[in-house]
Design an enzyme around this catalytic site. Structure first.
Site, short mmCIF file in Angstrom:
data_model
loop_
_atom_site.label_atom_id
_atom_site.label_comp_id
_atom_site.label_asym_id
_atom_site.label_seq_id
_atom_site.Cartn_x
_atom_site.Cartn_y
_atom_site.Cartn_z
N ASN A 68 3.05 -18.04 -80.14
CA ASN A 68 2.35 -17.30 -79.09
C ASN A 68 3.31 -16.45 -78.26
OD1 ASN A 68 -0.24 -18.27 -79.73
ND2 ASN A 68 0.11 -20.14 -78.56
N CYS A 112 7.10 -18.40 -69.74
CA CYS A 112 8.44 -17.84 -69.77
C CYS A 112 8.64 -17.09 -71.08
CB CYS A 112 9.48 -18.95 -69.60
SG CYS A 112 11.18 -18.43 -69.76
N HIS A 146 5.82 -17.21 -76.37
CA HIS A 146 6.40 -17.71 -75.13
C HIS A 146 7.21 -18.97 -75.43
CE1 HIS A 146 2.31 -19.90 -74.37
NE2 HIS A 146 3.07 -20.59 -75.17
#
Length: 449
Positions: A343, A380, A345
């Protein structure tokens, strides 16, 4: 015809000549009328066999006198028919016995060992299976040598990877795995993905990787290789603990889903770890949280288990840390390419490693982590640079045997100031893992905030 060929392969045909023991003799060095131009005279016998005499050279002489040498040859015939030479080739017989033995051993393993040792044959490829009326997913993991730390026990990151793996395999086994990281087909059509908002973990005991008896294990493995009886010995190369992970899902509010895990020793059934988490949906393009569509709800509701969380929620508020109240600050943390999931991240397990980067070495040497509560605030990305802030409550100095439990508060944030994760970790003296869970040890020493 087939029987004749098979019989002749094991029982060679013999000559029917009755004169098998007849012997003849002749003198070499006689007149030339007894030899042909090669010095060989042959004569047929009444039984049809052939007698041969050879004059390999001219007659030898001693003191000028010819000396005759006498050679005797036996009649060429098959050996007498005995019990021994009627037996088949021993190598063929041994190969046949071995084949039958291995086939019988395999059937015995499947029929006899399965009821006694179900953990040996169920899920042979480690992919897990659905149990308890299709609502619980179960998978076993062997602790590997590269998954342990200095204490020869599995790290907290290893346990968290096991939890994540079983969650994804649960979705796959249920036939709900779309093209996302755990997304269902209806979620994939709407560009939705799962993100975790809260995680709570309690470790009663860390599984270990046993390194003793390496020489004996090596010898046994060599014997197993030679005999090719892998299913008899059933030894694993690393002899590490095997953990059994159960996971299930439940509803959490209107738009969330709760996932629980129970980790046990596969041999003894001892509870090792319990964990609970809350998940919500996010649009993978806008990166904003989304409500749960009714189509998705109908897709996953049949798999919901109506039960209480495996852990009581730790309702204590997680404080915000900054440079003024943090005891330890670690800066310059940045994700590597391998830290990203599909995904795009940072993987949730990586956050735990960064949080522990902010813990003092004195705690890591004398204590072990047994409780953890994490609240995920935002994701993040690959270009982020982070800071890990920690503050410690409790005595971490002196003799480890006299030290009490320690509690740490954590904050993982971007250098720009945005919060990524808030967390709380609880630590117990390392000797305590042989006594009981963290909730039974040093309760009067826990510093509260």
């Amino acid at each position: 015809m087939v029987a004749t060929v098979a019989t002749s392969a094991f029982f060679p045909a013999t000559s029917s000549s009755p004169a098998s023991s007849t012997k003849t003799s002749m003198m070499l060095g006689g007149g030339s009328d007894n030899l042909d131009n090669h010095g060989i005279k042959s004569k047929p016998t009444s039984s049809g066999s052939l007698q041969v005499k050879v004059n390999a050279q001219t007659s030898p002489k001693i003191n000028g006198n010819a000396v005759g040498l006498k050679y005797e040859t036996e009649k060429l015939s098959a050996p007498p028919r005995t019990f021994i030479n009627q037996l088949p080739d021993w190598s063929v017989l041994l190969a046949a016995i071995t084949t039958i033995f291995l086939a019988a051993e395999k059937q015995w393993t499947l029929l006899d060992w399965k009821p006694k040792r179900p953990d040996m044959l169920v899920d042979p490829f480690g992919l897990g299976r659905i149990v308890q009326d299709g609502l619980v997913f179960r998978q076993n993991f062997s602790i590997r040598s590269y998954e342990i730390g200095a204490d020869r026990t599995a790290s907290i990151e290893t346990l968290m990877n096991h939890l994540q793996e079983t969650a994804l395999n649960h979705v796959r086994s249920a036939g709900l795995l779309g093209d996302g990281f755990g997304s269902t087909p209806e979620m994939s059509r709407r560009n939705l993905i799962w993100v975790v908002t809260r995680m709570q973990v309690l470790v009663d005991r860390y599984p270990s990787w046993i390194t003793g008896l390496s020489t004996l294990i090596h010898l046994v493995m060599q014997v197993r290789k030679i005999l090719k009886l892998a299913s008899w010995l059933r030894l694993k190369p690393n002899m590490g603990d095997v953990v059994q992970v159960d996971t299930w899902v439940s509803a959490s509010g209107k738009n969330g889903m709760r996932r629980d895990w129970l980790v046990r020793d596969s041999k003894t059934g001892e509870t090792l770890t319990r964990a609970t988490s809350v998940w919500v949906m996010m649009n993978k393009w806008t990166r904003k949280l989304s409500k749960m569509p009714e189509e998705v709800r109908r897709e996953i509701e049949p798999y919901f288990v109506d039960c209480a969380p495996i852990l009581d929620e730790d309702s204590r508020k997680l404080p915000k840390l900054d440079n003024n109240n943090a005891d330890y600050v670690r800066t310059g943390l940045s994700p590597r390419w391998n830290d990203l999931d599909v995904n795009q991240h940072v993987n949730n397990v990586k956050y735990i490693g960064w949080i522990l980067e902010g813990a003092p070495v004195s705690i890591l040497e004398s204590h072990e982590l047994f409780g953890m509560t994490l609240e995920y605030r935002r994701e993040c990305g690959k270009d982020s640079v982070l800071q890990s802030l920690s503050t410690v409550s409790g005595d971490v100095t002196g003799d480890p045997l006299d030290a009490c439990r320690v509690e740490c508060q954590h904050l993982l944030r971007l250098e720009a100031g945005s919060e990524i994760v808030r967390g709380r970790t609880e630590w117990r003296p390392k000797y305590a893992n042989n006594i009981g869970s963290g909730s039974d040890i040093g309760g009067n020493c826990l510093a509260t905030t």
